[in-house]
Design an enzyme around this catalytic site. Sequence first.
Site, PDB file in Angstrom:
ATOM      1  N   ARG A 199      -4.401  -4.413 -27.580  1.00 52.61           N
ATOM      2  CA  ARG A 199      -3.862  -5.505 -26.749  1.00 52.61           C
ATOM      3  C   ARG A 199      -2.508  -5.168 -26.120  1.00 52.61           C
ATOM      4  O   ARG A 199      -1.726  -6.051 -25.791  1.00 52.61           O
ATOM      5  CB  ARG A 199      -3.743  -6.807 -27.531  1.00 52.61           C
TER       6      ARG A 199
ATOM      7  N   LYS B  69       0.668  -2.407 -11.592  1.00 48.11           N
ATOM      8  CA  LYS B  69      -0.769  -2.617 -11.380  1.00 48.11           C
ATOM      9  C   LYS B  69      -1.537  -1.439 -11.964  1.00 48.11           C
ATOM     10  O   LYS B  69      -1.340  -0.293 -11.524  1.00 48.11           O
ATOM     11  CB  LYS B  69      -1.068  -2.705  -9.887  1.00 48.11           C
TER      12      LYS B  69
ATOM     13  N   GLU C  22       2.662   6.368   2.506  1.00 45.37           N
ATOM     14  CA  GLU C  22       3.147   5.176   1.785  1.00 45.37           C
ATOM     15  C   GLU C  22       4.674   5.092   1.836  1.00 45.37           C
ATOM     16  O   GLU C  22       5.239   3.994   1.832  1.00 45.37           O
ATOM     17  CB  GLU C  22       2.672   5.186   0.317  1.00 45.37           C
TER      18      GLU C  22
ATOM     19  N   LYS D  76       9.693  -1.138  -2.723  1.00 44.21           N
ATOM     20  CA  LYS D  76       8.607  -1.738  -3.489  1.00 44.21           C
ATOM     21  C   LYS D  76       9.161  -2.576  -4.633  1.00 44.21           C
ATOM     22  O   LYS D  76       8.661  -3.662  -4.918  1.00 44.21           O
ATOM     23  CB  LYS D  76       7.652  -0.668  -4.019  1.00 44.21           C
TER      24      LYS D  76
ATOM     25  N   GLU E 274       1.593 -10.953  -7.386  1.00 52.49           N
ATOM     26  CA  GLU E 274       0.972 -11.045  -6.064  1.00 52.49           C
ATOM     27  C   GLU E 274       0.484 -12.437  -5.731  1.00 52.49           C
ATOM     28  O   GLU E 274      -0.692 -12.658  -5.441  1.00 52.49           O
ATOM     29  CB  GLU E 274      -0.187 -10.034  -5.937  1.00 52.49           C
TER      30      GLU E 274
ATOM     31  N   ARG F 204       4.119 -10.166  -2.180  1.00 48.27           N
ATOM     32  CA  ARG F 204       3.652  -8.827  -2.529  1.00 48.27           C
ATOM     33  C   ARG F 204       2.563  -8.336  -1.573  1.00 48.27           C
ATOM     34  O   ARG F 204       2.366  -7.134  -1.411  1.00 48.27           O
ATOM     35  CB  ARG F 204       3.167  -8.817  -3.993  1.00 48.27           C
TER      36      ARG F 204
ATOM     37  N   ASN G 231       0.453  -4.457   1.574  1.00 46.92           N
ATOM     38  CA  ASN G 231      -0.865  -4.058   2.052  1.00 46.92           C
ATOM     39  C   ASN G 231      -0.880  -3.702   3.539  1.00 46.92           C
ATOM     40  O   ASN G 231      -1.949  -3.531   4.121  1.00 46.92           O
ATOM     41  CB  ASN G 231      -1.889  -5.175   1.797  1.00 46.92           C
TER      42      ASN G 231
ATOM     43  N   HIS H 254      -3.591  -1.579   5.060  1.00 48.37           N
ATOM     44  CA  HIS H 254      -4.590  -1.326   4.024  1.00 48.37           C
ATOM     45  C   HIS H 254      -5.942  -1.967   4.306  1.00 48.37           C
ATOM     46  O   HIS H 254      -6.956  -1.505   3.786  1.00 48.37           O
ATOM     47  CB  HIS H 254      -4.074  -1.763   2.654  1.00 48.37           C
TER      48      HIS H 254
ATOM     49  N   HIS I  73      -8.595   0.671   4.024  1.00 42.29           N
ATOM     50  CA  HIS I  73      -9.627   0.661   2.979  1.00 42.29           C
ATOM     51  C   HIS I  73     -11.020   0.759   3.587  1.00 42.29           C
ATOM     52  O   HIS I  73     -11.899   1.424   3.055  1.00 42.29           O
ATOM     53  CB  HIS I  73      -9.529  -0.622   2.145  1.00 42.29           C
TER      54      HIS I  73
ATOM     55  N   HIS J 138      -6.499   8.561   1.222  1.00 38.42           N
ATOM     56  CA  HIS J 138      -5.927   7.216   1.276  1.00 38.42           C
ATOM     57  C   HIS J 138      -4.765   7.134   2.281  1.00 38.42           C
ATOM     58  O   HIS J 138      -4.748   6.270   3.157  1.00 38.42           O
ATOM     59  CB  HIS J 138      -5.455   6.808  -0.118  1.00 38.42           C
TER      60      HIS J 138
END
Lengths: 367, 367
Positions: A123, A144, A186, A228, A238, A242, A246, A249, A253, A266
Site C-alpha cells: 500500500r 503520476k 517537452e 511543471k 489534475e 494541470r 497537455n 498532446h 497522442h 512521443h
Amino acid sequence: MRELTVDLGERSYHIYIGEGLLNEADTYFSKHGISNKSPLLIITDTNIAPLHLAFLEERLQGGGFKAFSAVVPSGEGSKSLSMLEELIAKALDAGLDRKSTIVALGGGVVGDLAGFVAASFMRGVKFVQIPTTILAHDSSVGGKVAVNHPKAKNIIGAFHQPEFVLYDLNLLQTLPPREVRSGLSEVVKHGLIWDASFVQWCEDHADRLLALDADSLGYALHNGCSVKASVVSQDERENGLRAILNLGHTIGHAIEAVGGYNGLQHGEAIAIGMVGSAKLGVRYGAPEEVYTTTKRVLAKCELPTALPEHFDVDAIMEAMMHDKKFAEGTMVFIVPSAIGEVEIKSDVPVAWVREIVEELKLEVEQL
Amino acid sequence: MRELTVDLGERSYHIYIGEGLLNEADTYFSKHGISNKSPLLIITDTNIAPLHLAFLEERLQGGGFKAFSAVVPSGEGSKSLSMLEELIAKALDAGLDRKSTIVALGGGVVGDLAGFVAASFMRGVKFVQIPTTILAHDSSVGGKVAVNHPKAKNIIGAFHQPEFVLYDLNLLQTLPPREVRSGLSEVVKHGLIWDASFVQWCEDHADRLLALDADSLGYALHNGCSVKASVVSQDERENGLRAILNLGHTIGHAIEAVGGYNGLQHGEAIAIGMVGSAKLGVRYGAPEEVYTTTKRVLAKCELPTALPEHFDVDAIMEAMMHDKKFAEGTMVFIVPSAIGEVEIKSDVPVAWVREIVEELKLEVEQL
C-alpha cells in the site's frame, strides 16, 4: 549543481540536477532518510542496466544500503500488470518491507512502472527517481505513475510522489540523438505554456542542447522542471490547471496511436501537435507570432513540425474521438493565446480540429 | 438510523447504518455528489448478486444514475491482478471516466477488490461501499484496499477512502450463521482494544446479535466502526497506533495460513488469537480477568476459544515467522493490559509465544 523543490505540502520533494551526482548517490540516500536496514530495490531496463546499474549498486552497497535490482525489457510493453506482479515477487524475494524504497533508474517507462510498484507494494513505500533521459524530466515532477491495460494506456495507476529526484547529467551523454530531440520537445512545451523568455532561451541554445552541453542541459531541465512544479503544486490531482501540461498532446497522442509503436516518438508527435495548437490559437485571435515562433523553436530542436504525408486524417480524428477529452461535437483543447500563455478551451468545434490536422499535412518543414 | 463520521481531514466520510437504506440508495448517491452524467460500476460477487444486485441497479437507474455492474466469483481467489485487469476492462467498456464511481456491494473481499479498482483506475476515482456482512464493518473503515499476490496476501494495494458507506442491516439477514459469528469476532475485538463497557454490552447482547436483532446489530456496528474510526483518524497510514487493530491477528493469521482455505474462518482464527493475546497479557501482569472475560465474551458469541487438536504447533510457529512482525528471537505483539486497553510490545520472546500456542491446544472450550 542545481536544485529545486516541488512544493506539495507534506509531499514536497527536491530535484537535484548536476554532473556526476550518481557518484554520491549514497550520500543523497542517507540525507533523505532512506533506510539502510530494510532492503531497497532498483528497477531499470535492458538498455540502462549495462551502462549504469552496476555503478549505482556499488555506490549504494558501499554506503551500507542493501541494494537489490530488477531489470525489465526496455519499452512500453513492460508497463503491464504482469510485470507489476513479477516485480512484486522480486521485492518479496529480496525481503523488502514497509520501510523499503523502490528506485527507478531509467526513463519514463521505468519511472512509471517502478513508481506504481512503489505506490502499491504494501500500500505504498518510498520512491526515488534517477532519470536517464531528457524526456523523464517531465515524468519526474508530479507523481503520476501507471501501467497500461491492453485496452488503454496509463489507465491503472496512482499519484505517488518520490522522496527526491537525482538527475545526473552525465547519464544523458549516451542518449541516442532521436531521444535527445524527443526530450527537448517537452522542455519547449514547458516554455510555451508558461515562460516566453525560456522559449527564447531554448531557441538561442538549441544547438548546445542538441550537442548535450551539460550547462545548457542543466539550465533547460531546471527550468522545465520548475514550470511543471509550479503547475503541479497548484493542482496536484489534475482538477483544472494541470491540464495545460497537455499542450499538443491531444493531436500528439492521436498521431502516436495511428503511427503504432514504430511510428513517431512521443516528443516528435507532440511537436506536431503543438504546431497544431498554435494554429488553433491563431484562429482564436492569438498573434501570428504564436504560430511562427512555435514552429521555429521546434525546428531549431530538429523536431518535426508537419504531419508526414502518409498519415490518414480520418484515422487521426478517430483516434482522437477515443480520447477522454472529447464530448459531442466539441473538444477540450489547450490553446496558446501568446507565447508563454495558454487557455483551456472546452468547446473547440471538431470541424476546426479536422481542418487543422489537414493543414498540418500541408505544412512545409522549416529546417 | 445511526450515523458516524470517520474523521480524516479532507478525506473524511460518513457511515450510515440502518434498516432499509438500500431503498433510498439513489438519495444517498445524489446527496454525496455522485455523478449522474458519468457511468458508475457496481462490483459484487456471485453470492450477493442474485440477492441484491438487481434491486440496487433499479434504485440507482430509477434515480437517474448510469449504473453498470460486474460480478466476480465469491471468495478470496477474486482478489487478484488478473481480476483487476478484467474489471478495468469492464469499466472501460462501460465508458467510465475520471468523474465515475466504483461501488462495492459485498463483504471484505469485494470491498478490497473494488476499492483497489477505484484507487487505481485512472489514478483514482470515487468509491462507495455497501457492505453485506458484519465482518465488513472492519474493512469499511480506514480505506485499506488491496489484491493478493501469489506469494502474499494484500500485498498490492492502496489507502483509498470511500465517499460514504451505506450499511443496510436488512442485507445481513441472509448471512449464514457461521459468517455472523465470524463477523462478531471483529466487533468484540474493537471492544477489547478500546472500550470495556462495549465488551460488557457484547456479552449481554450476544444472543440478540446471533439472532440478527436489527437494533442490537446497529448498535454493535456503530460502536465497532466508531472504535476503528478513532484509531484510524489518529494514524491513517499505520505508522504506530493503528497496529493495535491487529489484536489476535498474529496468531490468527498463522492459524488461517496453516488451516488453508477450508480451515477456520478469519473471525474464528482471530478469536483463538485473542485468547492467546489475553494469556500473554496475564503473563505480562494484567489481571486474570483479562483472560477470563476475553474467553467468556467470545464463547457467548459462539466463537472457538481453543486451538483444535489437529493443528500442529510447529507449523503455526513457522507460519508466524513469515509474518512481517517478526525479528530475531522476539516478536511484536498487541497485548491487553486490561479489558478495553492494549499495549504494543515489540520484544515478546518467541519462546513465550510458542508456549501460549501450546496452551491454546489445551484450552477447554467454554460453551
